[in-house]
Design a protein around this motif. Structure first.
Motif, short mmCIF file in Angstrom:
data_model
loop_
_atom_site.label_atom_id
_atom_site.label_comp_id
_atom_site.label_asym_id
_atom_site.label_seq_id
_atom_site.Cartn_x
_atom_site.Cartn_y
_atom_site.Cartn_z
N ASP A 37 0.81 -1.22 0.00
CA ASP A 37 0.00 0.00 0.00
C ASP A 37 0.84 1.27 0.00
N GLU A 38 2.00 1.25 0.66
CA GLU A 38 2.74 2.49 0.87
C GLU A 38 4.21 2.32 0.48
N ALA A 39 4.76 3.37 -0.09
CA ALA A 39 6.19 3.39 -0.41
C ALA A 39 6.72 4.79 -0.19
N LEU A 40 7.97 4.90 0.18
CA LEU A 40 8.59 6.20 0.36
C LEU A 40 8.75 6.89 -0.99
N PRO A 41 8.35 8.13 -1.12
CA PRO A 41 8.54 8.84 -2.38
C PRO A 41 10.00 9.26 -2.54
N GLU A 42 10.40 9.51 -3.75
CA GLU A 42 11.77 9.95 -4.00
C GLU A 42 12.03 11.33 -3.41
N ALA A 43 10.97 12.06 -3.11
CA ALA A 43 11.13 13.40 -2.52
C ALA A 43 11.34 13.35 -1.01
N THR A 44 11.48 12.16 -0.45
CA THR A 44 11.71 12.02 0.99
C THR A 44 12.95 12.80 1.42
N ALA A 79 15.12 0.15 -0.55
CA ALA A 79 14.59 0.47 0.79
C ALA A 79 13.43 1.45 0.65
N ARG A 80 12.26 0.94 0.30
CA ARG A 80 11.13 1.82 0.00
C ARG A 80 9.80 1.39 0.63
N ARG A 81 9.59 0.12 0.90
CA ARG A 81 8.28 -0.32 1.37
C ARG A 81 8.03 0.14 2.81
N VAL A 82 6.91 0.79 3.03
CA VAL A 82 6.50 1.23 4.36
C VAL A 82 5.67 0.13 5.01
N VAL A 83 5.96 -0.17 6.28
CA VAL A 83 5.19 -1.19 7.01
C VAL A 83 4.53 -0.57 8.23
N ARG A 84 3.44 -1.19 8.62
CA ARG A 84 2.67 -0.73 9.78
C ARG A 84 2.38 -1.91 10.69
N GLU A 85 1.96 -1.58 11.91
CA GLU A 85 1.54 -2.60 12.86
C GLU A 85 0.45 -3.48 12.23
N GLY A 86 0.61 -4.81 12.34
CA GLY A 86 -0.38 -5.75 11.82
C GLY A 86 -0.08 -6.27 10.44
N PRO A 106 6.38 -2.14 15.53
CA PRO A 106 7.51 -1.67 14.72
C PRO A 106 8.13 -0.39 15.27
N VAL A 107 9.42 -0.25 15.07
CA VAL A 107 10.10 0.98 15.45
C VAL A 107 9.70 2.07 14.46
N ASP A 108 9.99 3.30 14.82
CA ASP A 108 9.65 4.43 13.93
C ASP A 108 10.40 4.30 12.61
N ASN A 109 9.73 4.73 11.55
CA ASN A 109 10.32 4.77 10.21
C ASN A 109 10.88 3.41 9.78
N MET A 110 10.13 2.35 10.10
CA MET A 110 10.57 1.03 9.63
C MET A 110 10.22 0.89 8.16
N ILE A 111 11.23 0.53 7.38
CA ILE A 111 11.11 0.38 5.94
C ILE A 111 11.68 -0.99 5.57
N VAL A 112 11.03 -1.67 4.63
CA VAL A 112 11.54 -2.96 4.21
C VAL A 112 11.85 -2.92 2.72
N SER A 113 12.58 -3.92 2.27
CA SER A 113 13.00 -4.01 0.87
C SER A 113 11.79 -4.17 -0.05
N THR A 114 11.94 -3.64 -1.26
CA THR A 114 10.90 -3.85 -2.27
C THR A 114 10.85 -5.31 -2.72
N GLY A 115 11.80 -6.11 -2.23
CA GLY A 115 11.74 -7.55 -2.47
C GLY A 115 10.71 -8.25 -1.61
N PHE A 116 10.08 -7.50 -0.70
CA PHE A 116 9.00 -8.05 0.12
C PHE A 116 7.65 -7.62 -0.45
N ALA A 117 6.65 -8.49 -0.31
CA ALA A 117 5.26 -8.08 -0.43
C ALA A 117 4.78 -7.77 0.98
N VAL A 118 4.22 -6.58 1.16
CA VAL A 118 3.70 -6.18 2.47
C VAL A 118 2.20 -6.39 2.46
N ILE A 119 1.74 -7.38 3.21
CA ILE A 119 0.33 -7.76 3.21
C ILE A 119 -0.35 -7.15 4.42
#
Length: 437
Positions: A37-44, A79-86, A106-119
């Motif tokens: 659902d969420e990814a860090l924009p390049e303008a971060t 390093a772009r996928r944003v993850v949330r609790e759950g 999760p800790v603040d600003n936890m980001i995972v690889s785009t090699g993951f599917a975040v469900i």
């Protein structure tokens, strides 16, 4: 502990899922969740500090093992996928690694690889239940089987969430998740205690060997300075020499393109991975591959005689500190070294036990790939009692380490059984094969 089945079942229509309890829905994961659902924009903000999780930092058993702190501008492009609790993360590349983990607290600003599917589950799914289901053996098996590619198998995220799942009533989902939280915590605690026992046994074994090969069996023996940093003194009648003074060190050769199973004499060819396959933890009695002497000559490979001590000199295997004694003529790959001892000065078992006390990890060259220089290997010290005393010491060490090794092996087997039970319990609970609530 045994658990009763549900009173009535129906066919799920999914071969790997089999029958499920009546009242449970069966539908693809994409109908009970969203993904990526969420990814860090390049303008971060370039200076934003990320807590980054890569695929190599996740395992099915241990979850998230490592989090790397890195500024956005210095982070890998993946390093772009944003993850949330759950959420639950599932690796879509190198799926055989089974890098799957729930995201909890999760800790603040936890980001995972785009090699993951975040469900991310919808409101009809308990996040913990869905997380357990995604980690279950059947679902993981489907992810792996639907992956394409030989050396780098991968699955499209859309295909991943098209895999079927189950949706019990929400209250039942919560009860199953609570049950698994409790039971897996109990199992994990037992595993942790047994792993601690393994650590203590390893320490006991190392201490036993170190004392024997630096102090001997006679506590009243006169001592003298050793001249070596990591042990102060040795019995006064012992010598301290260098490996190259009491044997020959030789490296291995490139891996053959084709192996030959030849008539007559054949040579074992050992790769680094074979160092883990010793039945007694000391000797290498067989190898998956053999080559003929003609092939060895073409490779310019040194033929290593029996009773040589083999060990890794480069790569991750070096840090495992595995050493083995050859039992037949053999050749070795170029990631290994063979120390061919002079039997008039060193018993092979003495050399083996002595090498067991040396932590190569403390002496590797800096760099991305750990390695031992040829020069450093040759000047490694070794203590040398008279041969008859070496024989007495290795005889006692063999008996004492055997008892420790047997206890360690039983402990490893118990850990494996607990892990298998944990896997089966999760699979049976989330697919309704047992009624736990």
């Amino acid at each position: 502990m045994s658990y009763a089945p549900y009173p009535a079942y129906k066919d799920s229509g999914i071969p790997w899922l089999g029958q499920v309890p009546e009242g449970w829905e069966v539908k693809p994961i994409k109908y009970v969740s969203t993904f990526n659902d969420e990814a860090l924009p390049e303008a971060t903000d370039p200076e934003l500090m990320l807590n980054y999780v890569d695929i190599s930092s996740v395992s099915l058993v241990e979850g998230i093992k490592k989090i790397e702190q890195v500024e956005f501008e210095k982070a890998p492009s993946r390093a772009r996928r944003v993850v949330r609790e759950g959420d639950t993360i599932v690796s879509t590349v190198r799926t055989y690694l089974k890098a799957i983990a729930p995201i909890r607290n999760p800790v603040d600003n936890m980001i995972v690889s785009t090699g993951f599917a975040v469900i991310r589950p919808d409101q009809t799914m308990n996040p913990d239940f869905l997380g357990y289901f995604i980690q279950s053996e059947g679902f993981v098996g489907e992810v792996v089987s639907k992956s394409t590619g030989v050396s780098y198998p991968a699955i499209n995220p859309g295909d991943l969430v098209a895999i079927s799942g189950v949706r019990p009533p929400f209250k039942e989902q919560t009860a199953i998740a609570d049950f698994l939280d409790e039971k897996t915590a109990e199992i994990d605690d037992l595993i942790a205690k047994k792993e601690e026992l393994l650590r203590l046994l390893a320490e006991q074994r190392t201490a036993l060997i170190t004392h024997a090969v630096t102090k001997g069996l006679n506590p009243n023996a006169p001592m003298k300075p050793s001249g070596v940093v990591w042990f102060d003194q040795v019995p006064a009648h012992w010598q301290v020499r260098r490996l190259k003074d009491v044997g020959t060190l030789t490296g291995g050769t490139g891996f053959p393109h084709e192996f030959q199973n030849v008539q007559g004499e054949e040579l074992y060819f050992y790769k680094v991975g074979d160092l883990a396959k010793s039945e007694d933890g000391i000797h290498l009695t067989s190898a998956p591959h053999t080559i003929g002497r003609e092939t060895a000559a073409k490779l310019r490979a040194t033929v290593i005689p029996p009773d040589a001590i083999l060990y890794a000199k480069i790569g991750a295997a070096l840090l495992l500190n595995r050493r083995r004694i050859s039992t037949a003529n053999c050749c070795i790959d170029n990631n290994m070294t063979a120390w061919i001892v002079d039997p008039s000065k060193v018993l092979p078992l003495w050399g083996f036990y002595w090498m067991s006390t040396v932590d190569f990890g403390e002496h590797t060259n800096p760099g991305a790939v750990p390695s031992l220089s040829e020069g450093y290997q040759s000047i490694l010290p070794i203590t040398l009692p008279p041969l008859d005393e070496q024989q007495a010491i290795v005889g006692q060490l063999t008996n004492e380490t055997k008892a420790i090794d047997q206890t360690a092996q039983k402990t490893r087997e118990a850990i494996e059984h607990l892990r298998e039970y944990r896997t089966a319990l999760i699979a049976n609970a989330v697919t309704g094969k047992i009624k736990v609530a």
